[in-house]
Design a protein around this motif. Structure first.
Motif, mmCIF file in Angstrom:
data_model
loop_
_atom_site.group_PDB
_atom_site.id
_atom_site.type_symbol
_atom_site.label_atom_id
_atom_site.label_comp_id
_atom_site.label_asym_id
_atom_site.label_seq_id
_atom_site.Cartn_x
_atom_site.Cartn_y
_atom_site.Cartn_z
ATOM 1 N N MET A 73 0.806 -1.217 0.000
ATOM 2 C CA MET A 73 0.000 0.000 0.000
ATOM 3 C C MET A 73 0.843 1.273 0.000
ATOM 4 S SD MET A 73 -2.942 -1.234 -0.160
ATOM 5 C CE MET A 73 -3.785 -2.789 0.121
ATOM 6 N N SER A 115 2.450 2.491 -2.301
ATOM 7 C CA SER A 115 2.262 3.211 -3.570
ATOM 8 C C SER A 115 0.832 3.703 -3.744
ATOM 9 C CB SER A 115 2.627 2.300 -4.749
ATOM 10 O OG SER A 115 1.725 1.212 -4.841
ATOM 11 N N CYS A 116 -0.051 3.370 -2.795
ATOM 12 C CA CYS A 116 -1.437 3.852 -2.841
ATOM 13 C C CYS A 116 -1.538 5.205 -2.148
ATOM 14 C CB CYS A 116 -2.379 2.856 -2.161
ATOM 15 S SG CYS A 116 -2.496 1.264 -2.990
ATOM 16 N N GLN A 117 -2.526 5.975 -2.523
ATOM 17 C CA GLN A 117 -2.742 7.266 -1.876
ATOM 18 C C GLN A 117 -3.392 7.071 -0.512
ATOM 19 O OE1 GLN A 117 -5.055 9.232 -4.906
ATOM 20 N NE2 GLN A 117 -3.323 9.404 -6.305
ATOM 21 N N LEU A 126 1.005 9.855 -1.917
ATOM 22 C CA LEU A 126 1.224 8.426 -1.739
ATOM 23 C C LEU A 126 1.584 8.122 -0.294
ATOM 24 C CD1 LEU A 126 3.235 7.371 -4.923
ATOM 25 C CD2 LEU A 126 0.771 7.629 -4.609
ATOM 26 N N SER A 127 1.241 6.930 0.154
ATOM 27 C CA SER A 127 1.476 6.553 1.545
ATOM 28 C C SER A 127 2.958 6.543 1.897
ATOM 29 C CB SER A 127 0.845 5.189 1.835
ATOM 30 O OG SER A 127 -0.565 5.283 1.779
ATOM 31 N N HIS A 164 -2.487 4.747 4.031
ATOM 32 C CA HIS A 164 -3.038 3.430 3.700
ATOM 33 C C HIS A 164 -2.047 2.294 3.973
ATOM 34 C CE1 HIS A 164 -5.812 0.605 2.223
ATOM 35 N NE2 HIS A 164 -6.200 1.192 1.114
ATOM 36 N N ALA A 218 2.850 6.253 -8.339
ATOM 37 C CA ALA A 218 1.467 5.779 -8.385
ATOM 38 C C ALA A 218 1.315 4.818 -9.559
ATOM 39 C CB ALA A 218 0.516 6.952 -8.540
ATOM 40 N N THR A 219 0.453 3.822 -9.410
ATOM 41 C CA THR A 219 0.271 2.830 -10.466
ATOM 42 C C THR A 219 -0.846 3.206 -11.436
ATOM 43 O OG1 THR A 219 -1.203 1.528 -9.049
ATOM 44 C CG2 THR A 219 1.144 0.978 -8.995
ATOM 45 N N LEU A 276 -2.865 -0.836 -8.341
ATOM 46 C CA LEU A 276 -4.157 -0.163 -8.339
ATOM 47 C C LEU A 276 -4.367 0.556 -9.662
ATOM 48 C CD1 LEU A 276 -6.487 0.298 -6.304
ATOM 49 C CD2 LEU A 276 -5.396 2.453 -5.693
ATOM 50 N N ASN A 322 -7.211 7.706 -4.793
ATOM 51 C CA ASN A 322 -7.318 6.353 -5.359
ATOM 52 C C ASN A 322 -8.539 6.182 -6.257
ATOM 53 O OD1 ASN A 322 -4.972 5.354 -3.892
ATOM 54 N ND2 ASN A 322 -6.263 5.430 -2.068
ATOM 55 N N LYS A 355 -13.254 2.286 -10.309
ATOM 56 C CA LYS A 355 -13.089 2.201 -8.843
ATOM 57 C C LYS A 355 -14.453 2.383 -8.175
ATOM 58 C CE LYS A 355 -10.803 2.040 -4.919
ATOM 59 N NZ LYS A 355 -11.763 2.510 -3.944
#
Length: 451
Positions: free
Chosen positions: A35, A37-39, A133-134, A162, A214-215, A371, A408, A413
């Motif tokens: 996570m 790379s997740c916001q 990003l986290s 996250h 970010a992905t 993601l 995200n 989504k």
């Protein structure tokens, strides 16, 4: 109405009321590390206007936040990577960000939305740390709270790292914050900070010096809507998914969103039925070629799937993603029960052995969570209608609505919320490309169930 109608009054750092005598430094687990790379998670509640003037309200919310942090000291810390590459939450008490904002020109009716209206983008300014990003938690606070005073309501928003929390941990903190604010002296849901779990691993996830990227791009045009489903509509949908067989709860009793499955002698659940219908309708709206493979991803809470079980209030991420695949032709040429049963069988099969296999697979190839919608045919379902989002009475009434920020979000989504009236109702926050959303709005197989 532009976001400039929301003005920041003040910003400050809030620290835990009591310093922990033995601060915990929590190592990020196999479920946390992807996570990075997740916001940050952005969720908030719209509350009635409290019977307090502004200074007293802000003072109360700051004090309650400080007290809540004493029960959740990791949230007042920062991320730290050691020389071996292991990432920790260092509970060093550096504090969290608190923002007071005003939007006197905005009313609750704008956020509650007329039926089937798009979510206004300016409400994203109710949240901090957009597009963050986290991994940035190495230098930024792991939590930011923004309180926005509107013309007739108050919006309390939490933005949380996250890699440190999943939805279960997020809402446990939010509920505790509200509980303390309304005067409860002893919190009812004490978090578990244990790290001796199957998710603990010696493996390291390597990043470039600049950190992960970010992905998903976040630049593509999207539309966002809240679709509300009453209990009665969901019971009908569940009956269809179960081939018309009598369903638990169909006569007004029973639990609508319990575990389910035809081949195991139990039912396909309401939520699985709703997911299957959404999968079919979005696929149809996308006008995909019949041979195109579609994917429906569901985030699964692993706490109760492990043997022995993790503590219900284990603090951290304890989730895995379950992909279910089908070609567009398979999905659309067969009935709802076929799609629902595929989703259901994947959920039922995700047991202790499956969780452990997923951990071993990640350890053999450490990677961030992918993601996004990479092939134009993916749907990612997050959050849960089981989360206690409306158990957030800060002392002057239950929330009027729950909303999320910009984090995200991409084409495909979806986030699931409980309906405010409870009783098995569900809200879906749906984010789609504009042309796909237009197609979904015309899909009567889906829209017949929307309130």
């Amino acid at each position: 109405m532009p976001s400039s109608c929301i003005a920041v009054v003040s910003k400050c750092t809030v620290y835990p009321e009591h310093k922990s005598p033995n601060p915990k430094h929590l190592k990020l687990s196999v479920s946390d590390l992807p996570m990075l790379s997740c916001q940050y998670i952005q969720k908030g509640v719209l509350l009635p206007r409290p019977p307090l003037d502004s200074p007293d309200l802000i003072s109360l919310l700051k004090l309650s936040l400080s007290q809540a942090l004493s029960h959740f000291p990791p949230l007042a810390g920062r991320l730290h990577t050691d020389t071996q590459g292991h990432v920790y939450v260092s509970s060093n008490g550096e504090g969290v960000e608190f923002v007071h904002a005003r939007a006197p020109g905005l009313s609750s009716s704008l956020l509650l939305l007329p039926p089937r209206a798009d979510v206004p983008p300016y409400f994203r300014a109710f949240f901090q740390y957009d597009h963050t990003l986290s991994y940035a938690g190495h230098s930024k606070p792991l939590l930011a709270v923004q309180v926005t005073e509107m013309g007739d309501a108050v919006f309390v928003a939490c933005t949380m790292n996250h890699a440190v929390v999943d939805g279960t941990s997020f809402w446990n903190f939010f509920n505790t914050y509200a509980e303390i604010c309304r005067g409860v002296k002893r919190i009812t849901r004490v978090p578990d900070f244990g790290r001796d779990t199957v998710f603990d691993s010696p493996e390291v996830l390597r990043f470039p010096v600049s950190g992960p990227a970010a992905t998903f791009s976040g630049d593509a045009p999207i539309r966002e809507k809240i679709f509300h489903f009453r209990r009665e509509a969901i019971v009908k949908l569940k009956s269809r998914a179960n081939n018309g067989k009598p369903c638990n709860g169909a006569n007004g009793g029973g639990r609508l969103n319990g575990p389910a499955g035809l081949k195991n002698g139990t039912e396909i659940s309401c939520f699985q039925s709703l997911c299957a219908q959404l999968w079919r309708s979005v696929t149809r709206a996308r006008k995909l070629e019949g041979r195109k493979t579609t994917t429906f991803r569901m985030a699964i809470n692993c706490r109760h799937r492990l043997e022995p079980r993790l503590e219900t209030l284990y603090f951290g991420n304890a989730i895995q993603s379950i992909p279910t695949v089908a070609t567009a032709a398979e999905l659309l040429s067969r009935d709802l029960s076929w799609a629902a049963d595929r989703l259901h069988q994947n959920v039922v099969a995700h047991n202790d052995a499956t969780v452990r296999r997923g951990i071993r697979e990640w350890e053999s190839n450490p990677r961030v969570f992918p993601l996004g919608n990479f092939d134009g045919a993916m749907i990612t379902m997050g959050s849960s209608p089981r989360f206690p989002m409306y158990d957030n009475d800060f002392g002057w009434g239950r929330p009027l609505a729950v909303r999320s920020g910009n984090a995200n979000k991409f084409d495909g989504k979806i986030s699931a919320f409980p309906g405010r009236e409870g009783n098995g109702s569900i809200d879906l926050e749906v984010v789609l490309a504009p042309e796909t959303m237009a197609g979904l709005e015309k899909d009567m197989e889906f829209m017949q169930y929307v309130s």
